[in-house]
Enzyme design. Structure first.
Site, PDB file in Angstrom:
ATOM      1  N   ARG A  72      -8.571  -0.606   4.627  1.00  0.00           N
ATOM      2  CA  ARG A  72      -7.815   0.377   4.176  1.00  0.00           C
ATOM      3  C   ARG A  72      -6.429  -0.282   3.570  1.00  0.00           C
ATOM      4  O   ARG A  72      -5.884   0.410   2.713  1.00  0.00           O
ATOM      5  CB  ARG A  72      -7.530   1.475   5.087  1.00  0.00           C
ATOM      6  CG  ARG A  72      -8.672   2.336   5.242  1.00  0.00           C
ATOM      7  CD  ARG A  72      -7.914   3.420   6.111  1.00  0.00           C
ATOM      8  NE  ARG A  72      -6.738   4.038   5.761  1.00  0.00           N
ATOM      9  CZ  ARG A  72      -5.639   4.411   6.399  1.00  0.00           C
ATOM     10  NH1 ARG A  72      -5.664   4.486   7.762  1.00  0.00           N
ATOM     11  NH2 ARG A  72      -4.479   4.530   6.074  1.00  0.00           N
ATOM     12  N   CYS A  88      -5.585  12.395  13.065  1.00  0.00           N
ATOM     13  CA  CYS A  88      -6.079  11.040  12.942  1.00  0.00           C
ATOM     14  C   CYS A  88      -5.618  10.175  14.170  1.00  0.00           C
ATOM     15  O   CYS A  88      -5.288  10.875  15.101  1.00  0.00           O
ATOM     16  CB  CYS A  88      -5.352  10.245  11.744  1.00  0.00           C
ATOM     17  SG  CYS A  88      -3.819   9.730  11.791  1.00  0.00           S
ATOM     18  N   ASP A 128       4.538   0.634  12.258  1.00  0.00           N
ATOM     19  CA  ASP A 128       3.396  -0.091  11.453  1.00  0.00           C
ATOM     20  C   ASP A 128       3.185  -1.453  11.995  1.00  0.00           C
ATOM     21  O   ASP A 128       2.305  -2.112  11.542  1.00  0.00           O
ATOM     22  CB  ASP A 128       3.289   0.125   9.807  1.00  0.00           C
ATOM     23  CG  ASP A 128       2.786   1.515   9.311  1.00  0.00           C
ATOM     24  OD1 ASP A 128       2.536   2.388  10.157  1.00  0.00           O
ATOM     25  OD2 ASP A 128       2.918   1.888   8.312  1.00  0.00           O
ATOM     26  N   LYS A 176       0.779  -1.170  -0.026  1.00  0.00           N
ATOM     27  CA  LYS A 176      -0.035   0.031   0.103  1.00  0.00           C
ATOM     28  C   LYS A 176       0.880   1.369  -0.047  1.00  0.00           C
ATOM     29  O   LYS A 176       0.656   2.016  -0.900  1.00  0.00           O
ATOM     30  CB  LYS A 176      -0.810  -0.081   1.236  1.00  0.00           C
ATOM     31  CG  LYS A 176      -1.637   1.196   1.480  1.00  0.00           C
ATOM     32  CD  LYS A 176      -2.483   1.366   2.866  1.00  0.00           C
ATOM     33  CE  LYS A 176      -1.796   1.849   3.825  1.00  0.00           C
ATOM     34  NZ  LYS A 176      -1.455   3.169   4.199  1.00  0.00           N
ATOM     35  N   ASN A 177       1.899   1.413   0.957  1.00  0.00           N
ATOM     36  CA  ASN A 177       2.746   2.423   0.971  1.00  0.00           C
ATOM     37  C   ASN A 177       3.678   2.586  -0.025  1.00  0.00           C
ATOM     38  O   ASN A 177       4.202   3.757  -0.078  1.00  0.00           O
ATOM     39  CB  ASN A 177       3.503   2.474   2.414  1.00  0.00           C
ATOM     40  CG  ASN A 177       2.497   2.697   3.558  1.00  0.00           C
ATOM     41  OD1 ASN A 177       1.257   2.996   3.475  1.00  0.00           O
ATOM     42  ND2 ASN A 177       3.027   2.727   4.754  1.00  0.00           N
ATOM     43  N   ARG A 194      -0.269  14.585  13.177  1.00  0.00           N
ATOM     44  CA  ARG A 194       0.287  14.220  11.881  1.00  0.00           C
ATOM     45  C   ARG A 194       0.300  15.466  11.019  1.00  0.00           C
ATOM     46  O   ARG A 194      -0.394  15.689  10.114  1.00  0.00           O
ATOM     47  CB  ARG A 194      -0.620  13.264  11.040  1.00  0.00           C
ATOM     48  CG  ARG A 194      -0.797  12.080  12.010  1.00  0.00           C
ATOM     49  CD  ARG A 194      -1.166  10.683  11.194  1.00  0.00           C
ATOM     50  NE  ARG A 194       0.105  10.415  10.335  1.00  0.00           N
ATOM     51  CZ  ARG A 194      -0.108   9.140   9.752  1.00  0.00           C
ATOM     52  NH1 ARG A 194      -1.306   8.460   9.854  1.00  0.00           N
ATOM     53  NH2 ARG A 194       0.962   8.849   8.969  1.00  0.00           N
TER      54      ARG A 194
HETATM   55  C1  UD1 Z   1       4.309   6.794   6.545  1.00  0.00           C
HETATM   56  C2  UD1 Z   1       3.417   5.784   6.263  1.00  0.00           C
HETATM   57  C3  UD1 Z   1       2.710   5.183   7.342  1.00  0.00           C
HETATM   58  C4  UD1 Z   1       3.869   5.024   8.689  1.00  0.00           C
HETATM   59  C5  UD1 Z   1       4.792   6.287   8.822  1.00  0.00           C
HETATM   60  C6  UD1 Z   1       6.077   5.768   9.623  1.00  0.00           C
HETATM   61  C7  UD1 Z   1       2.686   6.095   4.039  1.00  0.00           C
HETATM   62  C8  UD1 Z   1       1.547   6.508   3.124  1.00  0.00           C
HETATM   63  N1  UD1 Z   1       2.300   6.149   5.047  1.00  0.00           N
HETATM   64  O1  UD1 Z   1       3.292   7.972   6.891  1.00  0.00           O
HETATM   65  O2  UD1 Z   1       2.243   3.891   7.183  1.00  0.00           O
HETATM   66  O3  UD1 Z   1       3.309   4.732   9.761  1.00  0.00           O
HETATM   67  O4  UD1 Z   1       5.406   6.682   7.438  1.00  0.00           O
HETATM   68  O5  UD1 Z   1       6.701   4.986   9.255  1.00  0.00           O
HETATM   69  O6  UD1 Z   1       3.844   5.685   3.638  1.00  0.00           O
HETATM   70  N2  UD1 Z   1       6.292  14.711  10.614  1.00  0.00           N
HETATM   71  C9  UD1 Z   1       6.230  16.045  11.128  1.00  0.00           C
HETATM   72  N3  UD1 Z   1       6.152  16.896   9.970  1.00  0.00           N
HETATM   73  C10 UD1 Z   1       5.932  16.588   8.753  1.00  0.00           C
HETATM   74  C11 UD1 Z   1       5.724  15.244   8.614  1.00  0.00           C
HETATM   75  C12 UD1 Z   1       5.917  14.274   9.359  1.00  0.00           C
HETATM   76  O7  UD1 Z   1       6.885  16.347  12.040  1.00  0.00           O
HETATM   77  O8  UD1 Z   1       5.605  17.464   8.013  1.00  0.00           O
HETATM   78  C13 UD1 Z   1       6.538  13.719  11.760  1.00  0.00           C
HETATM   79  C14 UD1 Z   1       5.193  12.944  12.104  1.00  0.00           C
HETATM   80  O9  UD1 Z   1       4.231  13.436  13.066  1.00  0.00           O
HETATM   81  C15 UD1 Z   1       5.732  11.532  12.829  1.00  0.00           C
HETATM   82  C16 UD1 Z   1       7.124  11.472  11.930  1.00  0.00           C
HETATM   83  O10 UD1 Z   1       7.607  12.772  11.483  1.00  0.00           O
HETATM   84  O11 UD1 Z   1       6.175  11.842  14.012  1.00  0.00           O
HETATM   85  C17 UD1 Z   1       6.960  10.335  10.829  1.00  0.00           C
HETATM   86  O12 UD1 Z   1       6.068  10.409  10.090  1.00  0.00           O
HETATM   87  P1  UD1 Z   1       6.222  10.369   8.585  1.00  0.00           P
HETATM   88  O13 UD1 Z   1       7.228   9.351   8.142  1.00  0.00           O
HETATM   89  O14 UD1 Z   1       5.947  11.626   7.862  1.00  0.00           O
HETATM   90  O15 UD1 Z   1       4.848   9.650   8.402  1.00  0.00           O
HETATM   91  P2  UD1 Z   1       3.935   9.447   7.193  1.00  0.00           P
HETATM   92  O16 UD1 Z   1       4.849   9.571   5.877  1.00  0.00           O
HETATM   93  O17 UD1 Z   1       2.593  10.405   7.222  1.00  0.00           O
END
Ligand code: UD1
Length: 425
Positions: free
Chosen positions: A404, A116, A310, A22-23, A121
């Site tokens: 999902r 969420c 995850d 999925k990711n 997030r």
């Molecule tokens: C992706 C995965 C999700 C997984 C996560 C962590 C997808 C579609 N989803 O989510 O399944 O659980 O990686 O492995 O690939 N953060 C910030 N600012 C930002 C973005 C992120 O502070 O602009 C923080 C988040 O709150 C979190 C950390 O960075 O604490 C990691 O999040 P991130 O790697 O961005 O997760 P996703 O990409 O949303």
């Protein structure tokens, strides 16, 4: 609303084929927006999330056709730059269209995803990166409006923390920028390597695949892609844990064992036998041993190649059935213990303090089936695992969360010998 019922206590045995990730599917689908023409994506899982992203892309002007696991996306007529709240709110990863849209159309107006179940997030790193590539970002009325005159301009961007979709968004934005972009402290998840391969096939110039420093030399245009989605490491890990939790022996096929280094080490440390082949992983017990003989083992979630957040909830379900106590540290998301209260309804013993959960394994006493509520995707899969291992019947509500991210869940579990079924009410 559909419910999932499980008659627990049956060991899972045999083999299960893992679907595309999925990711990886989500960013690769979004990347088709970068180039006009017909793109072919293979091994694409048919999930609620991939269908949601297709709806977003239809809004933007793309069309698609699915034939089995082959998805053809025609991105020739992409001319709308707005991804609406109605769709983005149902799937946070819709934000992945931001980078490719700005790169192709010079404008993207995408609804902020909102929080969420697992936390706040934010998308500040995505927005900051696009600004550093020369875009103007205005945030108003719940939308992020990103504009650039002409092309984005390459720059060096340092991530405070390695965001997965943040890295993917900026990678997709930078491939069409003028000049060179360097992404420092980039995320290294295998799904990003999959995206890099797709972009290289489209004519992008990228160095540093699978490292925390990606160097992107922008090109003026890209051609349509033909690329396969990698197997879903989280789905593979979930089935390995499910088989182990029921005291069974089985194999997950069509997966890449090197993508699960931390989980496999932890499973071995509990006392399980893990055998890796080129494209499959088997789990079994030493002669005469069962789940109550497993040792509780601590985990700490980390960015890849560390232990995946995850797979945290699923491991917690397994630890609830083992012997001893396990300390589970969640370092990625602030609120990712929603499954704990539900597992407690099944007699699990878990104490939470801040971002740490301490699990006392039930050993011979095991877990007992109960009505429980799915709260997010991976939390839900831990309830399925607990239900499969528990004595008696478990009823899981709000299973749209599971849909999902797990393709053909009921069929796959049934194939392994589980007694599980869906009912609509
Ligand atoms: C992706 C995965 C999700 C997984 C996560 C962590 C997808 C579609 N989803 O989510 O399944 O659980 O990686 O492995 O690939 N953060 C910030 N600012 C930002 C973005 C992120 O502070 O602009 C923080 C988040 O709150 C979190 C950390 O960075 O604490 C990691 O999040 P991130 O790697 O961005 O997760 P996703 O990409 O949303």
């Amino acid at each position: 609303m559909d419910k999932l019922f499980i008659e627990g206590g049956k060991s899972l045995n045999g083999s299960v084929k893992i679907s595309g990730a999925k990711n990886a599917a989500l960013p690769l689908m979004a990347a088709t927006l970068l180039a006009p023409g017909k793109h072919v994506l293979r091994n694409v899982p048919d999930l609620r999330d991939t269908r949601t992203l297709l709806k977003v892309m239809e809004e933007l002007g793309a069309t698609s056709e699915r034939n089995g696991d082959v998805l053809t996306i025609d991105a020739t007529h992409v001319n709308n730059y707005e991804a609406s709240y109605e769709l983005v709110r149902t799937m946070r990863a819709s934000v992945l269209v931001l980078g490719p849209l700005v790169a192709r159309l010079g404008r993207a107006r995408v609804s902020r995803p909102g929080g969420c179940a697992i936390g706040d997030r934010p998308i500040n790193l995505h927005v900051m990166g696009l600004e550093q590539l020369g875009a103007t970002c205005i945030q108003e009325s719940g939308y992020v409006d990103v504009k650039v005159d002409g092309r984005l301009t390459g720059n060096t961007i340092h991530f405070d923390l390695p965001s997965v979709t943040g890295t993917e968004n900026l990678l997709m934005a930078a491939v069409l920028a003028s000049g060179t972009t360097i992404l420092k402290n980039a995320a290294k998840e295998p799904e990003i390597g999959n995206l890099v391969d797709m972009l290289l096939g489209m004519g992008a110039k990228i160095e540093g695949r699978d490292t925390d420093e990606l160097i992107i030399h922008g090109v003026e245009e890209l051609s349509p892609a033909d690329c396969a989605i990698i197997p879903d490491r989280i789905e593979a890990g979930t089935y390995l844990i499910a088989i182990a939790a029921t005291g069974g022996a089985g194999t997950v096929t069509n997966c890449i064992p090197e993508h699960l280094p931390a989980l496999l080490n932890k499973l071995r440390a509990t006392g399980l036998i893990i055998d890796e082949d080129e494209n499959s992983i088997s789990v079994s017990y030493p002669e005469g041993k069962g789940v109550a003989d497993l040792q509780c083992i601590d985990i700490q979630t980390m960015p890849y190649p560390g232990y995946a957040t995850d797979l945290q909830a699923q491991f917690m379900a397994l630890m609830s059935l083992a012997t001893g106590s396990a300390v589970i540290d969640e370092t990625i998301f602030e609120n990712r213990f929603m499954h704990v209260a539900e597992l407690e309804r099944m007699n699990a013993i878990i104490k939470i303090k801040g971002s740490t959960a301490v699990v006392t394994g039930k050993g011979e006493d095991g877990l007992v089936g109960a009505p429980v509520m799915a709260t997010d995707l991976r939390a839900s899969s831990s309830l399925v695992i607990a239900g499969l291992a528990a004595t008696g019947k478990t009823e899981i509500r709000r299973i749209y969360h599971l849909e999902r991210g797990y393709e053909k869940l009921v069929d796959k579990l049934t194939g392994l010998g589980a007694k599980v079924w869906k009912e609509s009410s």
